[in-house]
Motif scaffolding. Structure first.
Motif, short mmCIF file in Angstrom:
data_model
loop_
_atom_site.label_atom_id
_atom_site.label_comp_id
_atom_site.label_asym_id
_atom_site.label_seq_id
_atom_site.Cartn_x
_atom_site.Cartn_y
_atom_site.Cartn_z
N ASP A 233 23.53 -15.51 -25.74
CA ASP A 233 22.70 -16.78 -25.32
C ASP A 233 22.44 -17.71 -26.64
O ASP A 233 22.74 -19.09 -26.59
CB ASP A 233 21.34 -16.65 -24.59
CG ASP A 233 21.58 -16.26 -23.22
OD1 ASP A 233 22.63 -16.33 -22.50
OD2 ASP A 233 20.70 -15.55 -22.59
N ASN A 234 22.30 -17.07 -27.68
CA ASN A 234 22.07 -17.62 -28.91
C ASN A 234 23.35 -18.48 -29.43
O ASN A 234 23.38 -19.38 -30.05
CB ASN A 234 21.55 -16.77 -30.12
CG ASN A 234 20.08 -16.28 -29.84
OD1 ASN A 234 19.32 -17.01 -29.13
ND2 ASN A 234 19.73 -15.00 -30.38
N PHE A 235 24.22 -17.60 -29.22
CA PHE A 235 25.83 -18.20 -29.56
C PHE A 235 25.99 -19.55 -28.70
O PHE A 235 26.47 -20.34 -29.44
CB PHE A 235 26.81 -17.06 -29.44
CG PHE A 235 28.31 -17.75 -29.37
CD1 PHE A 235 28.85 -18.09 -30.53
CD2 PHE A 235 28.90 -18.08 -28.23
CE1 PHE A 235 30.08 -18.85 -30.50
CE2 PHE A 235 30.17 -18.72 -28.02
CZ PHE A 235 30.74 -18.94 -29.39
N LEU A 236 25.57 -19.51 -27.56
CA LEU A 236 25.94 -20.83 -26.65
C LEU A 236 25.26 -21.75 -26.98
O LEU A 236 25.46 -22.89 -27.11
CB LEU A 236 25.71 -20.34 -25.20
CG LEU A 236 26.52 -19.42 -24.45
CD1 LEU A 236 26.26 -19.10 -22.93
CD2 LEU A 236 28.18 -19.87 -24.58
N ASN A 237 23.90 -21.53 -27.51
CA ASN A 237 23.03 -22.47 -27.78
C ASN A 237 23.31 -23.09 -29.40
O ASN A 237 23.20 -24.39 -29.31
CB ASN A 237 21.54 -21.92 -28.12
CG ASN A 237 20.80 -21.56 -26.87
OD1 ASN A 237 21.22 -22.11 -25.77
ND2 ASN A 237 19.96 -20.58 -26.85
N SER A 238 23.78 -22.21 -30.33
CA SER A 238 24.40 -22.62 -31.20
C SER A 238 25.57 -23.65 -31.05
O SER A 238 25.92 -24.43 -31.78
CB SER A 238 24.69 -21.64 -32.47
OG SER A 238 25.74 -20.71 -31.82
N LEU A 239 26.41 -23.27 -30.49
CA LEU A 239 27.62 -23.84 -29.83
C LEU A 239 27.45 -25.45 -29.33
O LEU A 239 28.11 -26.30 -30.05
CB LEU A 239 28.33 -23.14 -28.75
CG LEU A 239 30.15 -23.54 -28.65
CD1 LEU A 239 30.77 -22.98 -30.06
CD2 LEU A 239 30.58 -22.74 -27.61
N GLN A 240 26.38 -25.36 -28.62
CA GLN A 240 25.87 -26.84 -28.22
C GLN A 240 25.39 -27.68 -29.32
O GLN A 240 25.51 -28.80 -29.46
CB GLN A 240 25.03 -26.54 -26.96
CG GLN A 240 24.61 -27.93 -26.22
CD GLN A 240 25.64 -28.64 -25.75
OE1 GLN A 240 26.02 -28.08 -24.66
NE2 GLN A 240 25.86 -29.76 -26.01
N PHE A 241 24.56 -26.89 -30.20
CA PHE A 241 23.97 -27.72 -31.06
C PHE A 241 24.74 -28.05 -32.16
O PHE A 241 24.82 -29.44 -32.62
CB PHE A 241 23.02 -26.52 -31.84
CG PHE A 241 22.41 -27.16 -33.41
CD1 PHE A 241 21.23 -27.89 -33.12
CD2 PHE A 241 22.76 -26.83 -34.39
CE1 PHE A 241 20.56 -28.54 -34.16
CE2 PHE A 241 22.18 -27.29 -35.62
CZ PHE A 241 21.09 -28.16 -35.56
N TYR A 242 25.90 -27.47 -32.67
CA TYR A 242 26.88 -27.98 -33.57
C TYR A 242 27.81 -28.82 -32.94
O TYR A 242 28.21 -29.92 -33.59
CB TYR A 242 27.50 -26.80 -34.08
CG TYR A 242 26.90 -26.03 -35.09
CD1 TYR A 242 26.15 -26.38 -36.38
CD2 TYR A 242 26.37 -24.39 -35.01
CE1 TYR A 242 25.63 -25.56 -37.20
CE2 TYR A 242 25.88 -23.71 -35.67
CZ TYR A 242 25.34 -24.23 -36.83
OH TYR A 242 24.67 -23.44 -37.68
N GLY B 105 29.04 -34.68 -32.88
CA GLY B 105 29.30 -35.98 -31.90
C GLY B 105 30.39 -35.49 -31.21
O GLY B 105 31.14 -36.56 -30.60
N VAL B 106 30.70 -34.32 -30.70
CA VAL B 106 31.75 -34.20 -29.75
C VAL B 106 31.28 -33.16 -28.58
O VAL B 106 30.35 -32.77 -28.81
CB VAL B 106 33.07 -33.52 -30.54
CG1 VAL B 106 33.35 -34.35 -31.71
CG2 VAL B 106 32.43 -31.89 -31.21
N GLU C 61 35.60 -29.90 -27.00
CA GLU C 61 36.33 -30.19 -28.16
C GLU C 61 35.83 -29.59 -29.40
O GLU C 61 36.77 -29.12 -30.11
CB GLU C 61 36.03 -31.73 -28.26
CG GLU C 61 36.84 -32.33 -29.64
CD GLU C 61 38.28 -32.30 -29.52
OE1 GLU C 61 39.06 -32.54 -30.34
OE2 GLU C 61 38.79 -32.29 -28.43
N TYR C 62 34.66 -29.16 -29.37
CA TYR C 62 34.20 -28.31 -30.59
C TYR C 62 34.91 -27.05 -30.41
O TYR C 62 35.40 -26.55 -31.65
CB TYR C 62 32.70 -28.12 -30.42
CG TYR C 62 32.13 -27.59 -31.78
CD1 TYR C 62 31.95 -28.13 -32.79
CD2 TYR C 62 31.90 -26.16 -31.58
CE1 TYR C 62 31.41 -27.48 -34.07
CE2 TYR C 62 31.41 -25.51 -32.72
CZ TYR C 62 31.20 -26.08 -33.90
OH TYR C 62 30.55 -25.47 -34.92
#
Length: 451
Positions: A180-189, A194-195, A199-200
């Motif tokens: 879950d922390n990984f998914l949150n960091s994925l969304q954060f970055y 700005g993508v 795309e990230y």
């Protein structure tokens, strides 16, 4: 007379007969004028244009058909490539066949981690991150892509053997929170960049990566990381082992406090050896004079003010700041021009000397304050011992892990290093020392700028 009449009648009959075989002249037929010919020409031109238009349409249709076919072939090729990347074997590591999708995940992770770790050194490492890595040399026989490929494969090997060993040892781990922390960091970055997350993922994990199809790789890495932490706990060092380790590595863990001042030669860019030699002799005289004044009892900071440039005087004029004093510095963080002297056995408080740095055309005035061990480093030593043991264990697991380059893309595997292994090891050792020297010298120069 009778014969003449008969001949005349015969001739008339012949003409009459011949006349029957000739077309009859049509009385009233219109004679073709210049205008008629012009109209006829226009008519023929229209017929010609219609024929050309028909040919053009047929040709255009043919070209369009070719374009459509090319596009279809391109799409088909793309589909085939994607299918191959998602399903076909790209590389085999031990008993595991990895798709290009999985390999790209590790490769891009290796690149991103490396560039993040050494971002400040990129200008000095000769790597242009905007250009193809396989067109830039990392060493004499390896490109940067080769180096990143090797890093990726090593990480794959470590991950696979640890996951396998964890299963065999019955190690269990709930990755819910970490994932879950990984998914949150994925969304954060992704938001910061700005993508979209889609795309990230593509930018950071590979052309075909999505949040969904890399999930198993992420979870496997989380498991391997958790298992490695477990190995560290299993290999925790005792207090006696920590003490013994320190005794063998005092140079790595002892700290020093010292005072210093740097005299720097002002040289033209095209200065010759004679000019450099004269400048260094002048600096040596100034440095020795400062040292003798200090031995005579003058305040070190006051002497710094006396010898500093106008721009740097203010740094030393605040007596409370003791700008010349450096505290708590490890051996590796000090310029090699002075570190050896500071760490010599028997060095005592108040010892002072003048040391030259020929490479940077500088002279140091250095005064030793103290050398000591910070007990907070006991934890660092314990971590080091556990890490060395765990790493040795994992390295043993990796020995039997063979790599098969299924697609023939890992060129570094073909490099023959048998002849240059010793030279490479020596160069690597020299490179590490050089990096430490550069960092230490840069730090010293930054601290004592414009003296």
């Amino acid at each position: 007379m009778a014969q003449q009449e008969a001949g005349k009648k015969t001739q008339q009959n012949a003409q009459h007969t011949a006349g029957k075989n000739m077309p009859e002249a049509k009385t009233g037929e219109k004679v073709q004028t210049k205008y008629d010919r012009k109209i006829e020409a226009r008519k023929q031109q229209k017929i010609k244009e219609a024929r050309q238009d028909k040919i053009a349409k047929i040709t255009a249709f043919s070209v369009c058909a070719v374009v459509v076919l090319a596009a279809a072939l391109s799409i088909g090729t793309s589909v085939v490539r994607k299918n191959s990347a998602l399903n076909g074997a790209y590389v085999k590591v031990g008993d595991h066949e990895l798709t290009q999708l999985e390999y790209d995940y590790y490769y891009n992770s290796a690149v991103n981690n490396y560039l993040t770790t050494y971002s400040s050194l990129m200008p000095y490492m000769g790597l242009d991150t905007s250009s193809d890595f396989d067109k830039q040399q990392y060493s004499e026989d390896m490109t940067w892509k080769d180096m990143f490929d090797e890093m990726a494969v090593e990480q794959i090997k470590q991950t696979k053997v640890m996951v396998k060993d964890a299963g065999e040892k019955g190690f269990t781990y709930d990755d819910t929170e970490d994932y879950d922390n990984f998914l949150n960091s994925l969304q954060f970055y992704a938001d910061n960049a700005g993508v979209s997350v889609k795309e990230y993922c593509k930018q950071n994990f590979g052309e075909y990566a999505t949040q969904k199809n890399i999930e198993s790789f992420v979870r496997e890495n989380l498991l391997a990381s958790a298992y490695y932490s477990h190995l560290l706990e299993e290999n925790a060092a005792s207090d006696e082992e920590v003490s013994a380790y320190y005794d063998e590595h005092k140079l790595d863990y002892d700290k020093v406090d010292y005072r210093s001042f740097i005299f720097t030669a002002e040289l033209a860019d095209d200065a010759d050896e004679a000019a450099i030699s004269d400048a260094m002799k002048e600096l040596e005289g100034k440095a020795n004079a400062m040292m003798e004044a200090r031995k005579g009892g003058e305040d070190f900071e006051a002497l710094c003010v006396e010898n500093a440039s106008e721009d740097a005087k203010a740094n030393y004029e605040d007596a409370e700041s003791e700008y010349s004093l450096t505290e708590g510095r490890y051996f590796s963080g000090i310029s090699t021009a002075i570190s050896g002297w500071l760490y010599e056995e028997g060095r005592k408080e108040g010892d002072i000397t003048v040391l030259a740095d020929e490479n940077t055309h500088q002279y140091y005035v250095v005064e030793f304050v103290k050398r000591y061990f910070d007990e907070a480093d006991n934890e660092n030593i314990a971590n080091t011992i556990a890490s060395e043991r765990a790493s040795e264990y994992v390295a043993g697991l990796m020995e039997a892990c063979q790599v098969v380059d299924v697609k023939g893309e890992l060129k570094y595997l073909t490099i023959d290093r048998t002849e240059s292994s010793d030279a490479d090891a020596e160069a690597e050792s020299g490179g590490e020392n050089e990096g430490e020297d550069t960092a230490a010298d840069g730090e010293a120069s930054a601290e004592k700028a414009d003296e």
